[in-house]
Design an enzyme around this catalytic site. Structure first.
Site, mmCIF file in Angstrom:
data_model
loop_
_atom_site.group_PDB
_atom_site.id
_atom_site.type_symbol
_atom_site.label_atom_id
_atom_site.label_comp_id
_atom_site.label_asym_id
_atom_site.label_seq_id
_atom_site.Cartn_x
_atom_site.Cartn_y
_atom_site.Cartn_z
ATOM 1 N N GLY A 22 37.902 27.586 47.952
ATOM 2 C CA GLY A 22 36.904 27.184 46.991
ATOM 3 C C GLY A 22 37.286 26.076 46.102
ATOM 4 O O GLY A 22 36.445 25.609 45.378
ATOM 5 N N LYS A 23 38.629 26.020 46.034
ATOM 6 C CA LYS A 23 39.261 24.916 44.836
ATOM 7 C C LYS A 23 38.535 25.168 43.564
ATOM 8 O O LYS A 23 38.249 24.206 42.759
ATOM 9 C CB LYS A 23 38.901 23.479 45.554
ATOM 10 C CG LYS A 23 39.652 23.298 46.986
ATOM 11 C CD LYS A 23 39.462 21.834 47.315
ATOM 12 C CE LYS A 23 40.416 21.662 48.666
ATOM 13 N NZ LYS A 23 40.073 22.498 49.847
#
Lengths: 305, 305
Positions: free
Chosen positions: A105-106
């Site tokens: 998901g950074k």
């Protein structure tokens, strides 16, 4: 609080790779989409159910072969709320099937906002101590470091408290990754600066295998940098994207491993999910083709480590 | 394709501020939570419905007073799928009420994955050209630049095609923001490098007001940097967090504006949402207290621009 849980699964399967679950509808066999649209309608729900059926089919075959899966959150968010429900079910199913789950998901933010992300994906949702739930029970999350230590420590806290992991973006696999990451400050690149802090952030989370819970994303497409970073971060687990479709070769990603044969997990997404297309296999055999490609990739890589 | 839509709303209200909607349950008045738990149960759904009712109450009072709202995605993701449903309804309700909606998600990835995020929040979900939907119909999204141009252009494309905006993190408001952002390369800081690229990324999206669709996040807590960045990015709209609770003063944030009185939108979240607590007002007056604080903030800021 470390990568011990991941390492255990890597040892069980003898396979240091992770299958990306980035299910665009284009990748999903027609018969799966038709069945989902017939049952739920050709709409958001039908699309999400097709993605989920595809993922489950892949996981049924990959279970025991591949130690981990990495759902890329963007591809679920792209399909809206129904897509996010498919993500939730994908993560739960992956846990049932015994996979280590890395949510890609950074995520990044500061202070209590970073805490909120950390609770969402590594901790639990709660009203109070007696009323909690977890819709996305992942083992690890990818994190972007641009905001500095404030933006990372709330995630590290979940690693400490709950036997979870994070992978911090250090040197990414894309063509323009060097634009900022390769800039040189006093003889040291930005990604090396980030690497130094990854060591520091991870210090409180080193497990019995010697690896910390704070890993690093290091792209397969930059083999020289992999080698340098391996030396700079001896106790850090590397999540290595870019093998296969993006051009990273087995010889390249081999540099991500330590002498103990551990220290890295190599990701492939499209090459596994769409193996049936490349092989010209019947659509019904999509999962079998994915398994064959996953095994081919495993043997391609382990001969070098 | 620009910030024209935002500027229009700023002119209508005479107010260059944005209300953050970061609704932790702790912020929500007890009577709202009790009603939601009585109706839906003390569970995920009850919690999400309480957040939504709180947001709606705030937006009913702030409509026409404040031009924009900025839901912070982490606080909805923290409550799982029900939280994301509350986010979807919050965005839709904000649009109905005439707000410009900035989703604060700090999303980032590369190539087709960045496209997926861009479609999720600035474009549309789709099966094919005839079957589309949009669960999060925002006007703008915050974006993290660590991955370089590859990671930003897919978002810029939505700005070009759909009259949307993005705000790229340049110099953030948190204490450790300087750890990477202030590093000096050949006499220029990293945040200045990012700023130079923000100019370039925005060139194709300059609107009739002279501002591009690619804005910048610049923290109120670093007034000298605001001043420098204002000169470096004359055509860039600044989203300025950190006023109030984090320590940024009206004199500081005034530096974010151009001589035309435009060029910046100042965010406050907790100080507006929790104004009733600070004022010692009855909980029933939470929205009225928020409106009073929003007006106080407006006049505090516009006297300097």
């Amino acid at each position: 609080m470390s990568m011990d849980a991941l390492i255990e699964k890597i040892k069980e399967t003898g396979n240091p790779t992770v299958a990306g679950l980035d299910p665009k509808l284009d990748y999903v066999p027609e018969f799966i989409k038709e069945e989902a649209y017939d049952t739920y309608g050709k709409n958001a729900k039908g699309a999400a159910k097709a993605l989920l059926a595809f993922n489950k089919g892949l996981m049924d075959e990959l279970s025991g072969i591949v130690p981990a899966v990495k759902p890329q959150m963007a591809y679920y968010e792209m399909y809206g709320l129904e897509g996010l429900m498919a993500l939730s079910e994908t993560v739960s199913y992956a846990k049932e099937k015994g996979f280590y789950v890395i949510l890609d998901g950074k995520r990044n933010d500061i202070g209590s906002t970073a805490e909120a992300y950390a609770e969402a994906y590594l901790g639990e949702s709660k009203i109070d101590a007696d009323t909690t739930w977890t819709d996305f029970p992942a083992d690890a999350l990818t994190v972007n470091p641009y905001l500095g230590t404030d933006g990372v420590l709330p995630f590290v806290k979940q690693c400490e408290d709950r036997d979870k992991g994070i992978f911090v973006l250090v040197k990414t696999s894309n063509p323009s990754s060097g634009e900022f990451q390769d800039l040189v400050i006093d003889g040291q690149t930005l990604y090396e600066r980030v690497a130094t802090l990854v060591n520091r952030w991870g210090m409180s989370t080193v497990g019995k295998t010697g690896y910390s819970g704070v890993g690093a994303v290091v792209g397969a497409t930059y083999p020289q940098q992999i080698e340098d970073l391996r030396k700079l971060m001896p106790n850090t687990y590397f999540l290595v994207p870019g093998y296969g479709a993006q051009g990273g070769k087995a010889e390249d990603v081999a540099k991500a491993f330590n002498a103990d044969g551990l220290g890295a997990i190599i990701n492939a997404s499209r090459s596994i999910m769409c193996a049936y297309k490349k092989a010209g296999a019947p659509e019904a055999d999509f999962a079998k083709a994915a398994k064959e490609e996953a095994l081919r990739m495993k043997y391609d890589i382990i001969r070098f480590i």
